[in-house]
Motif scaffolding. Structure first.
Motif, PDB file in Angstrom:
ATOM      1  N   MET A  77       8.505   7.325 -11.576  1.00  0.00           N
ATOM      2  CA  MET A  77       7.225   7.740 -12.492  1.00  0.00           C
ATOM      3  C   MET A  77       6.351   6.720 -12.951  1.00  0.00           C
ATOM      4  SD  MET A  77       5.656  10.650 -12.886  1.00  0.00           S
ATOM      5  CE  MET A  77       6.970  11.938 -12.858  1.00  0.00           C
ATOM      6  N   GLY A  78       7.073   5.529 -13.253  1.00  0.00           N
ATOM      7  CA  GLY A  78       6.302   4.353 -13.807  1.00  0.00           C
ATOM      8  C   GLY A  78       5.380   3.763 -12.834  1.00  0.00           C
ATOM      9  N   THR A  79       6.074   3.645 -11.584  1.00  0.00           N
ATOM     10  CA  THR A  79       4.840   3.094 -10.747  1.00  0.00           C
ATOM     11  C   THR A  79       3.855   4.186 -10.295  1.00  0.00           C
ATOM     12  OG1 THR A  79       6.809   3.830  -9.047  1.00  0.00           O
ATOM     13  CG2 THR A  79       6.526   1.439  -9.597  1.00  0.00           C
ATOM     14  N   ALA A  80       4.329   5.229 -10.237  1.00  0.00           N
ATOM     15  CA  ALA A  80       3.235   6.323 -10.052  1.00  0.00           C
ATOM     16  C   ALA A  80       2.071   6.050 -11.046  1.00  0.00           C
ATOM     17  CB  ALA A  80       3.837   7.644 -10.197  1.00  0.00           C
ATOM     18  N   LYS A 156      -0.026   7.245  -1.343  1.00  0.00           N
ATOM     19  CA  LYS A 156      -1.325   7.981  -0.816  1.00  0.00           C
ATOM     20  C   LYS A 156      -1.171   9.433  -1.356  1.00  0.00           C
ATOM     21  CE  LYS A 156      -2.423   7.321   3.498  1.00  0.00           C
ATOM     22  NZ  LYS A 156      -2.187   7.131   4.921  1.00  0.00           N
ATOM     23  N   ARG A 157       0.083  10.006  -1.505  1.00  0.00           N
ATOM     24  CA  ARG A 157       0.190  11.192  -1.917  1.00  0.00           C
ATOM     25  C   ARG A 157      -0.432  11.615  -3.449  1.00  0.00           C
ATOM     26  NH1 ARG A 157      -0.194  15.793  -3.117  1.00  0.00           N
ATOM     27  NH2 ARG A 157       0.853  17.596  -2.876  1.00  0.00           N
ATOM     28  N   LEU A 158      -0.614  10.457  -4.210  1.00  0.00           N
ATOM     29  CA  LEU A 158      -0.892  10.760  -5.517  1.00  0.00           C
ATOM     30  C   LEU A 158      -2.386  10.719  -5.647  1.00  0.00           C
ATOM     31  CD1 LEU A 158       1.425   8.033  -7.213  1.00  0.00           C
ATOM     32  CD2 LEU A 158       1.349  10.434  -7.785  1.00  0.00           C
ATOM     33  N   ILE A 657       5.361  16.812  -7.881  1.00  0.00           N
ATOM     34  CA  ILE A 657       4.348  16.997  -6.928  1.00  0.00           C
ATOM     35  C   ILE A 657       4.545  18.543  -6.183  1.00  0.00           C
ATOM     36  CG2 ILE A 657       3.424  16.315  -4.756  1.00  0.00           C
ATOM     37  CD1 ILE A 657       3.558  13.230  -5.904  1.00  0.00           C
ATOM     38  N   ARG A 658       5.908  18.473  -5.718  1.00  0.00           N
ATOM     39  CA  ARG A 658       6.397  19.664  -4.847  1.00  0.00           C
ATOM     40  C   ARG A 658       6.157  20.863  -5.718  1.00  0.00           C
ATOM     41  NH1 ARG A 658      11.036  16.701  -3.899  1.00  0.00           N
ATOM     42  NH2 ARG A 658      12.329  17.761  -5.446  1.00  0.00           N
TER      43      ARG A 658
END
Length: 973
Positions: A77-80, A156-158, A657-658
């Motif tokens: 979550m930090g890198t996101a 990329k999903r973000l 995300i899911r």
């Protein structure tokens, strides 16, 4: 105001087909987990990244340089958080009219990857030392590529847009060559040197570590108080007492430091405490101690009584020599131990004397070199595995730390061996245990030690090309850089001011080598342009492996003999790698620029990437590679605790995300104060989900209300009702606030202003009022045309302002309004807003109007709650307004329309005592509820006296009769 389920009048006619109800295919339920991948696929098919670059061709560039994450493990979550934050910056600048190109990058070398590859070989029964270097390096490269590919898809999903097909990586051959070239620049400047200094060393990983690779945890250390016998002078027969938390460093002791300003005394033991064992001191012992700490030493040493024999002025300690406490043991430790003055000595803990082992501590090293100007007598008592060498006589082979097995990182046998000998020699005064904060390797989690070892450094206090030192250049660059938050400047400045020379060498296999030759006799680094070019050309062609696999003579050419030179085999610290990304990414790509406008990472990078990039660029180019540094805090759980598997409070991006979609993570980031630590929990994510649903419903309503709208229906500003002109004024104000907010990277401010506008000014105010006109007015009525014209302007701005944040929903809504095979909201710019819309005088007037309206709304809510009315259209309140300015604001307006009632009376007369007043609002406004007079219109549901006055449509009001007859006429035309 009717809804779609009703509309049948008393005569049996169903008027629903005469209403203009919202109609849209934009679904109420987002289904983001399914819809988002479809939009990602659409963008990939359209070539969105290239389309953005083509659309922005010729514009001024704005470049955010991506800090490279390690290609190791799934994103968290930090890198996101940081990747989304970067995307908010990039997209908002693109839509503000810049060419904002984003090139993602990865850090592919270093200990984190090497550590995992070692584990993989170990699982196959092979130790690293048994694996050929070339095979090991290839395994590291393959491992890094595997995780790079995994992380790329996760990022990329973000929803961030960038050059994902051509990222920069530190392990690309061209990158490795550039990194080596940057190192050689420091050699050419005379800033690169090899020194024997104590560095933080991980015996578990067998490498030196930089401060950025260190984290601090509580650690239980064995503490000892040790007696150093004075050799001569007035203190002969007494012992100077030291205290240390690292007994294993005693063999490396070479001096004792004292505080020039401290008060010392000579204490003679007269009586010991009665204990079950024989204490290590005895009556008659004379001890030299700091007066401020004497009481603590007395307690630790189990001394019952003593007497202070004499003052010991600090000045009298200068030149004093002591014997080493292990003198004579195993034929060693025969040297003198001098006392040295040291400003670092305090009387806050210990004895007032500091055991000084120059090979095991930075301050110890400085004290020794300052006094004697040499490193030659500094011993190398501990090897790379954390075991004593022969320079620690009597202890050779004893381990400081266990480096393998279940007890990895625990104390080895060194402490016990040293303490046993101190007891045997009668030099131990006391022992204890202390739990304190201690440096650990951030990767292995094992404690580190300070170890004297030859390493490569970049000097911070030697002149660079511009005549100033690297430290001076860096501090000047910090002052010239903008920081968000502003406190970042002081933080990194303090670090750079006080840091030692830059340790850049590592004793590992996977990385860019330190590509230099050292003359075996002189120790000079070879600086030769032709040699350097052969080195960088070889690495460009074959990667860093070329340095290890090529015959040295091929690099040296005919001008030098390989036998005369040592080819350095150490690799570079990965912070040098990532600190050089500006050189092989920003400078090498034509679609980027140097320096970058922004570097954005977590706040821990003040000592990491921000600082290594600063030092690298200031050393080679005289300035920072960035103009602005933006930092975010850490992600913690809902209670503010650090996330950890043991606490069970980890929330991974894919989990959110899911269930909800990446859009929710983006909203969480945008709605949080990223400059502080960000809390996340199911409840916090739930708040983001709720906010999203409310926003989506507003967009859905606008889309439905705009069904069939075209430019032919638009109405000029001058022909609009005051309510529409007020809303356009609010749009103009919000336009300025949004642009300023995005420009300052204040995404929380942007989100809050746009969300509040959508919720409070649109849904709860404007749209609520205008539903009646939208549904019931004739299509050609100016009021309805004005409303739809304003809604069109609102929709465009709302969606475009939200596009950097809600990338998926903005696209979905935009395509619903403007269907296109190759169009996208992300190819648009923030819309220009006509200056004529801004009307501050009108805005001030409507502030008063809304002040009165809030009180009326509060009164109607009470009436509904008490079941005295079913809907606000059943009411016709009397509103008493004691403030003339508030009352006059309603001149020329239909108050009942604004209150959504069937009637309303405003008066300046005093209000009855029992009139409703709303706490927290103007007490000059009071409301007396009253029921509307007349019959209920079967189409719009307003209760009016005129209903029933017309024979053709006795169940309708005049407005609805006009609308119905117009509709009927269109059908028969």
């Amino acid at each position: 105001m009717p809804d779609a389920s009703k509309g049948a009048a008393s005569d049996g006619r169903d008027y629903r087909d005469t209403l203009f109800l919202p109609e849209t295919d934009f679904p109420m339920r987002a289904g983001l987990p399914k819809r988002e991948p479809e939009l990602l696929a659409r963008w990939a098919k359209l070539g969105m990244y290239r389309a953005l670059r083509e659309a922005a061709a010729g514009r001024e560039k704005f470049i955010l340089h991506d800090g490279p994450p390690y290609a190791n493990g799934h994103i968290h979550m930090g890198t996101a958080l940081t990747k989304v934050l970067k995307d908010l910056i990039v997209r908002s600048k693109q839509m503000a009219g810049y060419d904002s190109n984003f090139v993602p990058g990865w850090d592919c070398h270093g200990l984190p990857i090497e550590w995992q590859v070692e584990k993989e070989f170990a699982e196959k029964g092979r130790k690293k030392r048994d694996v050929p270097t070339a095979e090991f390096r290839k395994a590291c490269r393959d491992y890094a590529q595997k995780w790079l590919d995994i992380q790329r898809e996760e990022f990329k999903r973000l929803g961030p847009e960038g050059d994902w097909d051509d990222p920069y990586t530190t392990m690309a051959f061209a990158s490795e060559a550039k990194i080596a070239g940057e190192l050689l620049k420091f050699a050419e400047l005379g800033l690169l040197y090899r020194g024997s200094k104590p560095v933080m060393w991980s015996p578990v990983e067998q490498t030196a570590l930089a401060e950025a690779e260190i984290e601090y945890h509580d650690h239980q250390s064995t503490t000892i108080w040790v007696k150093f016998p004075a050799q001569d002078g007035p203190l002969k027969g007494a012992s100077v007492v030291i205290w240390t938390t690292t007994p294993w460093t005693i063999p490396g002791n070479r001096a004792i430091c004292y505080g020039p300003k401290l008060s010392y005394g000579l204490y003679e033991v007269t009586k010991m405490q009665e204990t079950d064992f024989e204490p290590w001191s005895k009556p008659g012992d004379k001890l030299v101690l700091s007066d401020a700490l004497a009481k603590e030493v007395k307690k630790a040493g189990l001394i019952a009584e003593w007497k202070r024999v004499a003052d010991v002025p600090a000045s009298s300690l200068e030149g004093l020599q002591c014997n080493h406490p292990l003198k004579g043991f195993s034929g060693g430790y025969e040297f003198d131990v001098p006392l040295l003055a040291g400003d670092h000595v305090t009387d806050e803990a210990g004895t007032g004397f500091v055991h000084t082992a120059p090979g095991h501590g930075q301050e110890d090293y400085i004290a020794w070199v300052s006094a004697f100007g040499t490193q030659k007598e500094i011993p190398h008592t501990v090897d790379e595995f954390g075991a004593f060498t022969e320079e620690a006589p009597g202890f050779t082979g004893e381990q400081v730390l266990v480096i393998e097995g279940k007890k990895k990182g625990k104390d080895g046998g060194a402490n016990k061996a040293v303490i046993d000998q101190l007891i045997a020699h009668g030099k131990l005064l006391a022992r204890g245990r202390l739990i304190h904060s201690y440096p650990h390797s951030w990767r292995s989690k094992a404690p580190v030690i300070f170890r004297n070892t030859p390493q490569w450094f970049i000097a911070l206090d030697k002149p660079t090309a511009n005549g100033k030192t690297l430290r001076e250049n860096a501090l000047a660059a910090i002052d010239a850089t903008a920081f968000t938050p502003a406190a970042g400047r002081n933080r990194i400045r303090a670090m750079v001011e006080g840091r030692p020379d830059w340790l850049i060498s590592r004793q590992r296999a996977w990385g860019v080598p330190i590509t230099i030759f050292v003359h075996k006799e002189t120790g000079d680094v070879l600086v030769d342009e032709a040699v350097n070019k052969r080195i960088t050309d070889a690495i460009t062609a074959g990667g860093a492996d070329a340095w290890f696999e090529t015959n040295p003579q091929e690099f040296l050419g005919s001008g030098y003999k390989a036998d005369d030179y040592e080819k350095v085999e150490d690799i570079l610290d990965v912070w040098f790698d990532s600190g050089s990304t500006h050189a092989f990414c920003l400078e090498e790509r034509d679609d980027l620029k140097w320096p970058a406008d922004v570097y954005c990472e977590g706040s821990d990078q003040h000592r990491g990437w921000f600082q290594s990039s600063l030092l690298e660029a200031c050393g080679t180019r005289g300035r920072a590679p960035y103009d602005h540094v933006v930092t975010n805090g850490f992600v913690v759980d809902g209670d503010g605790r650090k996330m950890s598997k043991s606490l069970g409070n980890v929330m991974a991006p894919d989990e959110v995300i899911r269930e909800f979609g990446a859009e929710i993570i983006r909203i969480w980031v945008a709605s949080s104060d990223y400059t502080e630590d960000l809390r996340i929990s199911k409840e916090i994510i739930g708040s983001s989900v709720d906010a999203y649903r409310r926003l989506r419903n507003t967009l859905r309503y606008l889309l439905g209300a705009l069904n069939g709208f075209s430019d032919a229906e638009r109405l000029d500003l001058k022909d609009m009702p005051e309510l529409e002109r007020y809303l356009l004024h609010r749009l103009a104000v919000l336009n300025e606030e949004v642009r300023v907010g995005y420009d300052k990277f204040d995404f929380k401010g942007v989100w809050r202003k746009v969300f509040d506008f959508a919720s409070l000014e649109l849904s709860a105010f404007y749209l609520d009022i205008r539903k009646d006109a939208l549904y019931c007015d004739r299509p050609d009525d100016n009021r309805r045309r004005a409303a739809r014209t304003v809604m069109a302007e609102v929709f465009d701005r709302l969606v475009l302002w939200l596009a950097p944040i809600c990338v998926f929903t903005a696209e979905e809504a935009w395509l619903s309004r403007y269907p296109s095979e190759d169009g996208s909201v992300h190819l648009q710019l923030f819309p220009e807003t006509p200056k004529a819309w801004r009307d501050d005088k009108l805005g001030a007037k409507w502030k008063k109007i809304r002040e009165v309206r809030r009180v009326v709304t509060g009164a109607l809510e009470v009436e509904r709650r008490e079941k005295r009315i079913g809907a606000s259209l059943e009411a016709a309140p009397v509103v008493h307004v004691a403030d003339a300015d508030l009352l006059n604001a309603y001149d020329g307006l239909d108050a009942a329309e604004l209150f959504i009632t069937s009637g309303a009376t405003l008066t300046g007369k005093p209000a009855p005592d029992k009139a409703f007043r709303l706490e927290g609002e103007s007490q000059a406004v009071a409301v007396v509820p009253a029921e509307a007079d007349g019959e209920k219109c079967g189409r719009c549901w307003r209760i009016l006296p005129e209903v029933g006055a017309h024979e053709s449509h006795p169940e309708l009001c005049e407005r609805c009769i006009d609308a119905v007859e117009a509709a009927d006429a269109r059908k028969t035309a």
